[in-house]
Design a protein around this motif. Structure first.
Motif, PDB file in Angstrom:
ATOM      1  N   PRO A  69       0.810  -1.227   0.000  1.00  6.48           N
ATOM      2  CA  PRO A  69       0.000   0.000   0.000  1.00  6.48           C
ATOM      3  C   PRO A  69       0.838   1.269   0.000  1.00  6.48           C
ATOM      4  CG  PRO A  69      -0.860  -1.604   1.577  1.00  6.48           C
ATOM      5  CD  PRO A  69       0.445  -2.134   1.086  1.00  6.48           C
ATOM      6  N   ALA A  70       1.964   1.262   0.738  1.00  5.90           N
ATOM      7  CA  ALA A  70       2.793   2.469   0.797  1.00  5.90           C
ATOM      8  C   ALA A  70       3.370   2.809  -0.570  1.00  5.90           C
ATOM      9  CB  ALA A  70       3.921   2.278   1.816  1.00  5.90           C
ATOM     10  N   GLU A  71       3.765   1.769  -1.350  1.00  5.92           N
ATOM     11  CA  GLU A  71       4.352   2.016  -2.661  1.00  5.92           C
ATOM     12  C   GLU A  71       3.304   2.459  -3.679  1.00  5.92           C
ATOM     13  OE1 GLU A  71       4.965  -0.610  -0.822  1.00  5.92           O
ATOM     14  OE2 GLU A  71       7.078  -0.323  -0.317  1.00  5.92           O
ATOM     15  N   THR A  72       2.046   2.108  -3.442  1.00  7.81           N
ATOM     16  CA  THR A  72       0.991   2.455  -4.395  1.00  7.81           C
ATOM     17  C   THR A  72       0.190   3.682  -3.961  1.00  7.81           C
ATOM     18  OG1 THR A  72      -0.491   0.870  -3.281  1.00  7.81           O
ATOM     19  CG2 THR A  72       0.748   0.079  -5.203  1.00  7.81           C
ATOM     20  N   GLY A  73       0.664   4.386  -2.921  1.00  4.87           N
ATOM     21  CA  GLY A  73      -0.011   5.602  -2.491  1.00  4.87           C
ATOM     22  C   GLY A  73      -1.309   5.360  -1.761  1.00  4.87           C
ATOM     23  N   ARG A  74      -1.423   4.210  -1.073  1.00  7.23           N
ATOM     24  CA  ARG A  74      -2.639   3.898  -0.342  1.00  7.23           C
ATOM     25  C   ARG A  74      -2.433   4.098   1.156  1.00  7.23           C
ATOM     26  NH1 ARG A  74      -6.481   4.360  -4.018  1.00  7.23           N
ATOM     27  NH2 ARG A  74      -5.900   3.314  -5.945  1.00  7.23           N
ATOM     28  N   MET A  75      -3.535   4.315   1.859  1.00  9.86           N
ATOM     29  CA  MET A  75      -3.488   4.564   3.298  1.00  9.86           C
ATOM     30  C   MET A  75      -3.095   3.296   4.041  1.00  9.86           C
ATOM     31  SD  MET A  75      -6.502   6.210   5.689  1.00  9.86           S
ATOM     32  CE  MET A  75      -7.525   4.745   5.820  1.00  9.86           C
ATOM     33  N   THR A  76      -2.239   3.435   5.047  1.00  7.37           N
ATOM     34  CA  THR A  76      -1.834   2.323   5.896  1.00  7.37           C
ATOM     35  C   THR A  76      -2.067   2.697   7.354  1.00  7.37           C
ATOM     36  OG1 THR A  76       0.463   3.084   6.153  1.00  7.37           O
ATOM     37  CG2 THR A  76      -0.036   1.712   4.227  1.00  7.37           C
ATOM     38  N   PHE A  77      -2.036   1.693   8.214  1.00 12.26           N
ATOM     39  CA  PHE A  77      -2.184   1.961   9.642  1.00 12.26           C
ATOM     40  C   PHE A  77      -1.026   2.824  10.148  1.00 12.26           C
ATOM     41  CE2 PHE A  77      -4.681  -2.053   9.356  1.00 12.26           C
ATOM     42  CZ  PHE A  77      -5.887  -1.533   9.782  1.00 12.26           C
ATOM     43  N   ASP A  78       0.167   2.591   9.604  1.00 16.58           N
ATOM     44  CA  ASP A  78       1.320   3.399  10.016  1.00 16.58           C
ATOM     45  C   ASP A  78       1.111   4.872   9.683  1.00 16.58           C
ATOM     46  OD1 ASP A  78       2.614   1.199  11.009  1.00 16.58           O
ATOM     47  OD2 ASP A  78       3.854   0.866   9.230  1.00 16.58           O
TER      48      ASP A  78
ATOM     49  N   GLU B  72      -3.700   7.672   0.284  1.00 12.50           N
ATOM     50  CA  GLU B  72      -2.885   7.970   1.475  1.00 12.50           C
ATOM     51  C   GLU B  72      -3.254   9.293   2.127  1.00 12.50           C
ATOM     52  OE1 GLU B  72       0.337   9.793   3.715  1.00 12.50           O
ATOM     53  OE2 GLU B  72      -0.295  10.391   1.686  1.00 12.50           O
ATOM     54  N   LYS B  73      -3.710  10.256   1.334  1.00  9.79           N
ATOM     55  CA  LYS B  73      -4.027  11.579   1.887  1.00  9.79           C
ATOM     56  C   LYS B  73      -5.147  11.504   2.921  1.00  9.79           C
ATOM     57  CE  LYS B  73      -7.145  12.665  -1.957  1.00  9.79           C
ATOM     58  NZ  LYS B  73      -7.386  13.568  -3.101  1.00  9.79           N
ATOM     59  N   TYR B  74      -5.994  10.479   2.844  1.00  9.16           N
ATOM     60  CA  TYR B  74      -7.101  10.374   3.786  1.00  9.16           C
ATOM     61  C   TYR B  74      -6.674   9.863   5.155  1.00  9.16           C
ATOM     62  CZ  TYR B  74     -10.381  11.602   0.150  1.00  9.16           C
ATOM     63  OH  TYR B  74     -11.063  12.294  -0.818  1.00  9.16           O
ATOM     64  N   SER B  75      -5.398   9.527   5.287  1.00  2.00           N
ATOM     65  CA  SER B  75      -4.898   9.220   6.631  1.00  2.00           C
ATOM     66  C   SER B  75      -4.937  10.479   7.499  1.00  2.00           C
ATOM     67  CB  SER B  75      -3.474   8.658   6.556  1.00  2.00           C
ATOM     68  OG  SER B  75      -2.602   9.565   5.914  1.00  2.00           O
ATOM     69  N   TRP B  76      -4.869  11.654   6.876  1.00  3.69           N
ATOM     70  CA  TRP B  76      -5.034  12.906   7.628  1.00  3.69           C
ATOM     71  C   TRP B  76      -6.472  13.041   8.130  1.00  3.69           C
ATOM     72  CZ3 TRP B  76      -1.552  15.760   9.787  1.00  3.69           C
ATOM     73  CH2 TRP B  76      -0.267  15.846   9.255  1.00  3.69           C
ATOM     74  N   THR B  77      -7.424  12.618   7.324  1.00  4.90           N
ATOM     75  CA  THR B  77      -8.820  12.643   7.762  1.00  4.90           C
ATOM     76  C   THR B  77      -9.012  11.700   8.941  1.00  4.90           C
ATOM     77  OG1 THR B  77      -9.536  13.099   5.492  1.00  4.90           O
ATOM     78  CG2 THR B  77     -11.203  12.300   7.032  1.00  4.90           C
ATOM     79  N   ALA B  78      -8.396  10.528   8.871  1.00  5.95           N
ATOM     80  CA  ALA B  78      -8.497   9.564   9.969  1.00  5.95           C
ATOM     81  C   ALA B  78      -7.872  10.126  11.250  1.00  5.95           C
ATOM     82  CB  ALA B  78      -7.823   8.253   9.579  1.00  5.95           C
ATOM     83  N   ALA B  79      -6.717  10.768  11.117  1.00  6.35           N
ATOM     84  CA  ALA B  79      -6.062  11.371  12.279  1.00  6.35           C
ATOM     85  C   ALA B  79      -6.912  12.487  12.866  1.00  6.35           C
ATOM     86  CB  ALA B  79      -4.687  11.900  11.876  1.00  6.35           C
ATOM     87  N   PHE B  80      -7.530  13.271  12.004  1.00  3.03           N
ATOM     88  CA  PHE B  80      -8.412  14.342  12.456  1.00  3.03           C
ATOM     89  C   PHE B  80      -9.604  13.781  13.226  1.00  3.03           C
ATOM     90  CE2 PHE B  80     -12.146  17.057  11.083  1.00  3.03           C
ATOM     91  CZ  PHE B  80     -11.960  18.016  12.075  1.00  3.03           C
ATOM     92  N   GLY B  81     -10.211  12.730  12.690  1.00  3.79           N
ATOM     93  CA  GLY B  81     -11.349  12.114  13.362  1.00  3.79           C
ATOM     94  C   GLY B  81     -10.990  11.563  14.724  1.00  3.79           C
ATOM     95  N   LEU B  82      -9.845  10.899  14.834  1.00  3.68           N
ATOM     96  CA  LEU B  82      -9.405  10.367  16.128  1.00  3.68           C
ATOM     97  C   LEU B  82      -9.128  11.495  17.119  1.00  3.68           C
ATOM     98  CD1 LEU B  82      -7.005   7.423  15.193  1.00  3.68           C
ATOM     99  CD2 LEU B  82      -9.186   7.270  16.402  1.00  3.68           C
ATOM    100  N   THR B  83      -8.537  12.579  16.641  1.00  3.25           N
ATOM    101  CA  THR B  83      -8.246  13.714  17.518  1.00  3.25           C
ATOM    102  C   THR B  83      -9.528  14.310  18.078  1.00  3.25           C
ATOM    103  OG1 THR B  83      -6.244  14.208  16.225  1.00  3.25           O
ATOM    104  CG2 THR B  83      -7.082  15.951  17.672  1.00  3.25           C
ATOM    105  N   VAL B  84     -10.551  14.448  17.235  1.00  2.00           N
ATOM    106  CA  VAL B  84     -11.829  14.981  17.688  1.00  2.00           C
ATOM    107  C   VAL B  84     -12.426  14.106  18.792  1.00  2.00           C
ATOM    108  CG1 VAL B  84     -14.222  15.420  16.999  1.00  2.00           C
ATOM    109  CG2 VAL B  84     -12.351  16.164  15.529  1.00  2.00           C
ATOM    110  N   THR B  85     -12.392  12.797  18.594  1.00  2.00           N
ATOM    111  CA  THR B  85     -12.956  11.886  19.590  1.00  2.00           C
ATOM    112  C   THR B  85     -12.161  11.925  20.887  1.00  2.00           C
ATOM    113  OG1 THR B  85     -13.733  10.433  17.810  1.00  2.00           O
ATOM    114  CG2 THR B  85     -13.670   9.506  20.023  1.00  2.00           C
TER     115      THR B  85
END
Length: 300
Positions: free
Chosen positions: A70-79, A268-281
Motif C-alpha cells: 500500500p505504501a508504494e501504491t499511495g494507499r493509506m496504511t495503519f502506520d 494515502e491523503k485520507y490518513s489525515w482525515t483519519a487522524a483528524f477524526g481520532l483527535t476529535v474523539t
C-alpha cells in the motif's frame, strides 16, 4: 463502514474514498477505426512485434521483486494514521503548554479562542472535499489552547484533576483499542442504534443545561450536573459515565472506519482525515473525563 458514528468518517468524501474502485473492463472487439485492438499496427506489423523479448534473467529478476504494498501504491496504511495522529496530538500538547506560561486571565482568553476557533475549523475540515494537513494541525493547536485553558482552570479549583484526566483518557483509549483488536468489541447495527439514541439524548440534556447556566436559572457552574442529586449522587456523575461510554464507543467506530479504509485501499491523503477524526474523539473523551472528575471533587 460504521455509519452513525463520527461524522468526519461518515462524510461522503471519506466514505467515497473507501469504496473499492471498479474493475476496468477492456473491449476486445473492433475499435473505432474498424481494426482489432490487438490487431495490426499502423505499419502492418503486429503491435507486440515492436516489443523486444525479455531475457530469462530479466524475467527472473522481475519475478523475484516483492509485490508493491500500500505504501508504494499511495494507499493509506495503519502506520500513516498512527504517524499523523501522533503529529496532531503533539501539536495539541504544544498548544496546551502555551496556556501554562501565561497569566491566568490570558489562559482563559486563549481557552475561549481555542474553543471557538477549534469548532470553526472542525466544521471546515469536516466538510472540506480534500483533507488539508495545515488546517487539521491548526485545529489541533486550537484545541490544545482550549484543553490547556480548561485544565488550568479546573486544576486550580481541584488540584490533580488534570493529570488524572490525562491518565484516564490514555487508559480508556488503550483498553478500547485492545478490545477492538481482540474482536470482543464491534460496532454492530444494534449497538450503533443505541449509540445514536443515547447521543441525541445527551445532546438535548447538554443544550438545556447550558441554557440554564447562561440564564442564571442554576447557580452551579456545572448546572444540573452538580445541583441535582439522585440517591445522594450528583446527576453529573451518571451523565458523565454515559458520555465517557459514548466517546469510547465512538472510538470503536473510528477504528472500524479506519480499518475499512485501509482494507479498501483509500488514498494515502485520507490518513489525515483519519487522524483528524481520532483527535476529535479524544478531545471529547478528555473533556468528559475531566468534567466528571471535577464534579466528583466538587461534591466532596
Amino acid at each position: 463502514m460504521a455509519l452513525g458514528g463520527n461524522p468526519i468518517f461518515n462524510g461522503k468524501n471519506f466514505r467515497g474514498a473507501t469504496q473499492a474502485p471498479p474493475v476496468p473492463s477492456y473491449s476486445h472487439g473492433p475499435n473505432q477505426y474498424g481494426q482489432s485492438q490487438y490487431g495490426q499496427s499502423q505499419y502492418g506489423q503486429p503491435a507486440w512485434a515492436a516489443q523486444p523479448p525479455m531475457t530469462s534473467d530479466q524475467l527472473q529478476q522481475m519475478y523475484n521483486q516483492p509485490a508493491a504494498g500500500p505504501a508504494e501504491t499511495g494507499r493509506m496504511t495503519f502506520d500513516d494514521v498512527i504517524v499523523k495522529t501522533a503529529a496532531c496530538l503533539a501539536v495539541l500538547l504544544l498548544g496546551a503548554a502555551v496556556t501554562l506560561f501565561v497569566a491566568p486571565g490570558t489562559a482563559s482568553l486563549l481557552m475561549i479562542v481555542g474553543a471557538l476557533g477549534g469548532f470553526a475549523l472542525g466544521m471546515v475540515n469536516s466538510f472540506k472535499k480534500q483533507p488539508s494537513p495545515a488546517l487539521i494541525l491548526t485545529y489541533a493547536g486550537l484545541e490544545g489552547l482550549f484543553l490547556g485553558g480548561l485544565t488550568r482552570l479546573l486544576d486550580g479549583m481541584f488540584p490533580g484533576v488534570g493529570l488524572q484526566a490525562v491518565i484516564g483518557t490514555l487508559a480508556v483509549f488503550g483498553v478500547t483499542l485492545a478490545l477492538f483488536k481482540s474482536g470482543k468489541v464491534r460496532a454492530t447495527p444494534k449497538a450503533i442504534r443505541f449509540f445514536m439514541i443515547a447521543t441525541l439524548g445527551y445532546l438535548v440534556f447538554a443544550v438545556i443545561n447550558m441554557v440554564l447556566v447562561w440564564t442564571g436559572a442554576v447557580q452551579s457552574p456545572f448546572g444540573l450536573s452538580s445541583s441535582v442529586h439522585i440517591f445522594g449522587i450528583p446527576l453529573g456523575v451518571f451523565i458523565g459515565i454515559l458520555a465517557i461510554g459514548l466517546a469510547a464507543f465512538s472510538l470503536v467506530m473510528d477504528f472500524t472506519s479506519i480499518e475499512q479504509g485501509v482494507r479498501q485501499g483509500a488514498p494515502e491523503k485520507y490518513s489525515w482525515t483519519a487522524a483528524f477524526g481520532l483527535t476529535v474523539t479524544l478531545v471529547w473523551l478528555y473533556v468528559e473525563i475531566i468534567r466528571l472528575l471535577a464534579i466528583l471533587r466538587g461534591d466532596d
